[in-house]
Structure formats: structure tokens, C-alpha cells
Write an enzyme that holds these catalytic residues in place. Structure first.
Site, PDB file in Angstrom:
ATOM      1  CD  GLU A   1      -1.361   2.251   2.151  1.00  0.00           C
ATOM      2  OE1 GLU A   1      -1.804   3.390   1.934  1.00  0.00           O
ATOM      3  OE2 GLU A   1      -0.486   2.006   2.991  1.00  0.00           O
TER       4      GLU A   1
ATOM      5  CG  HIS B   1      -5.348   0.389   2.642  1.00  0.00           C
ATOM      6  ND1 HIS B   1      -5.543   1.116   1.502  1.00  0.00           N
ATOM      7  CD2 HIS B   1      -4.864   1.266   3.558  1.00  0.00           C
ATOM      8  CE1 HIS B   1      -5.194   2.375   1.710  1.00  0.00           C
ATOM      9  NE2 HIS B   1      -4.777   2.493   2.943  1.00  0.00           N
TER      10      HIS B   1
END
Length: 338
Positions: A10, A307
Site C-alpha cells: 500500500e 490496504h
């Protein structure tokens, strides 16, 4: 010592927050370089410093290199000590993301804690207060701990100044199954405005109503907050199901038309409503850590985010616990602790 490249996966602040939480939970120290290496302004921002300061305070940890703008630091955890803590970001940096860093370690502590966190409560790239209150914490309470959260003052970008209070009564985490969300109960869209023209709320609601055409007119409502809470604007979309409440949000920003903000948020909600998944895109990565610490459990979710994939990698590196993902017949994704 676990070595982390903060630009991988991420590539933002989540790597830092997850690493700190996992370090407190496992006792494993870590060094991270290239902090937020994939962001336009890499390095530590004020909210990331506050998150690590919070982790140090509750965990008796030592952290070298903890300054705004730093791209590398080393974190050595101590023992998690429950109690009363006050953390102030000092900007509109997210109170919710500071909480994310310390919540699970304090949920597994040996006594209750109370946290007062000041900063942004409704700001871009972070969950709003209502998501914590109505979406995340109710699921975590099903795992054993007693949790409550109160909004004492709104805090919008760029001013900040918000204040939340969180009470945590810890307990061992029991595994749960969150694979069905149950029947749809009610939907609601609120446009919050403070210290800005009220017609912005009307424009947002009109644009959202075009996308969520099946929702009744009474589901759409403007909310006028005291001017001293602003200037600021937040659009909150709430879908309450039998077993979970999902929230999508958008936040006003100079140069971004109200109609575009509302259309984007409404399309995210429409995408979630069209699925059969329990967890939306923001809840999915926040369930990973408590589920991993429980040792077992499963939930269904929408398409996996960057994420989530980053969090899974970090959890496995620190704890040795992993997740298995499989697409279900209805197009959702089943996440199981393995």
C-alpha cells in the site's frame, strides 16, 4: 528485528500503524525505511508521529527517528499498560487512524482504558467517526471486549479541533463468523455542513439521490452544525443490515464540486449494496488484525484492496498467522484465518 520497506504494498501510513500495533502484540521490534514512500509527500506527517507516540505511551516502547518528515525509524516495544491517555494530533490528522494503532493492543490488555484523542474526525483518506461508532466497534464487541466511543466535537479538514473519547474494557478475543450481513433494514444519507453555504448540502443530496434512486426521499437529510465547528463538510451514507452497518463517506474540498463528491460516494455505496458481502472496502482491512489475534474466524468482503493485501503480509511477518481468500458463488470474497 523485522525489516520493513515502507514503500512496498500500500505504501502509505497504514504500513506504519499496522507494524506498530503488531509489534506491541507480538513483542517483535522493527525498523522501517522509505516511510510512506508511495505518497506525493513521503515521510512522517503529524498524524503518523502522534500514532507512534500513542503506541510508545501505551506500550512502554522506544522509538528512534520519530520526527515529522522522517523516512526511517526503529521501534522497540515494551509491555502494554492500560490506563487513561490523551493524544492530540495538533492538525486535522485523523483521530480514527491514531485509534487504529492502539485499539487491538488495548483490547487485549489486563485492565480497562480510556482514550481522549483530538484532531480530525471527518477528513479525507480516513474513516469518519460514524464508521468507528456504527461499523467497526459493534463487530469488535462481538469478539468479547466492551467498547464505546463518543464524539465530543467535530473536526474537519483543514482546521481539525475534533475530539473523541473511547472506553475499552478488554477481554480475550473469541473467533466469530461474519459471512452474511442479513436483511437490509434502512438506508440514510446525511450531508453535514459547518460554516459553509447550506446549499452545498442540498446539491450533494440531490446528486446522491440520483444514484441511490431506490432509497426514499426521507432518507436524505442535511445537517447544519454550529459554524464554530467548521469550516467543513462531510457526506455520510449509512446502510443498516441485520448483522452489520456499512458507511461510505465523502469530504468537501476546495475545487471539488459537491455533485462530484456525492456521485463518487454514492457509487461506492451502490457497489456495496449490489454485492452480498458482509464487509465493505474499508471494514475489510480493519478486521484482519483482531481476527488474526483471535486465531480463527472468517468474514466475506468485496474485492480485496491494496490496504488489505499489505496488512495480510505484515500480520504474517510479525505473527506467523495468515489468511486464506476464496471467491464465493455470489462474487464476494471469503477471508479465513489459517
Amino acid at each position: 528485528m523485522i525489516i520493513i520497506d515502507g514503500s512496498e504494498g500500500e505504501g502509505g501510513g497504514q504500513v506504519l500503524r499496522y507494524s506498530a500495533a503488531l509489534s506491541l502484540l507480538t513483542g517483535e521490534p522493527f525498523t522501517i525505511s522509505n516511510i510512506r514512500g508511495e505518497r506525493a509527500k513521503p515521510g512522517l506527517m503529524r498524524q503518523h508521529v502522534t500514532s507512534l507516540e500513542a503506541a510508545c505511551a501505551i506500550g512502554g516502547a522506544e522509538c528512534s527517528g520519530l520526527t515529522v518528515g522522517a523516512s526511517e525509524l526503529t521501534f522497540r516495544p515494551g509491555r502494554v499498560i492500560p490506563g487513561e491517555y490523551h493524544f492530540a494530533v495538533g492538525t486535522a490528522g485523523s483521530t480514527g487512524l491514531v485509534l487504529q494503532t492502539v485499539l487491538v493492543p488495548l483490547m487485549l490488555a489486563d485492565a480497562p482504558s480510556r482514550l481522549v484523542i483530538e484532531g480530525g474526525t471527518h477528513a479525507m483518506a480516513a474513516p469518519p467517526f460514524e464508521f468507528l461508532q456504527k461499523t467497526l466497534l459493534p463487530v469488535l464487541q462481538r469478539m468479547g471486549p466492551k467498547l464505546s466511543i463518543t464524539l465530543e466535537r467535530h473536526g474537519f479538514y483543514p482546521r481539525g479541533g475534533g475530539r473523541i473519547v473511547v472506553d475499552i474494557d478488554p477481554a480475550p478475543l473469541r473467533p466469530i463468523e461474519c459471512v452474511t450481513r442479513g436483511a437490509f433494514k434502512v438506508g440514510k444519507v446525511e450531508a453535514l455542513v459547518a460554516g459553509i453555504p447550506f446549499d452545498i448540502a442540498d446539491r450533494e443530496l440531490k446528486a446522491a439521490r440520483k444514484v441511490l434512486a431506490d432509497w426514499p426521499d426521507e432518507a436524505f437529510a442535511p445537517v447544519q452544525l454550529p459554524a464554530e465547528n467548521g469550516p467543513g463538510n462531510a457526506l455520510l451514507m449509512v446502510a443498516e443490515f441485520e448483522h452489520v452497518t456499512e458507511i461510505m463517506s465523502g469530504f468537501g474540498k476546495l475545487g471539488v464540486p459537491a455533485e462530484r463528491l456525492a456521485k463518487t460516494a454514492a457509487k461506492r455505496m451502490a457497489g456495496y449494496l449490489a454485492s452480498q458481502a458482509f464487509a465493505g472496502p474499508y471494514l475489510q482491512d480493519q478486521l484482519l488484525l483482531p481476527f488474526a489475534m483471535a486465531g480463527r474466524g472468517a468474514f466475506t468482503t468485496v474485492k480485496l484492496s491494496a490496504h488489505t493485501r499489505t496488512a495480510v503480509d505484515l500480520i504474517e511477518r510479525f505473527s506467523g498467522r495468515g489468511f486464506r481468500f476464496a471467491e464465493t458463488a455470489d462474487g464476494a470474497h471469503l477471508a479465513e484465518v489459517r
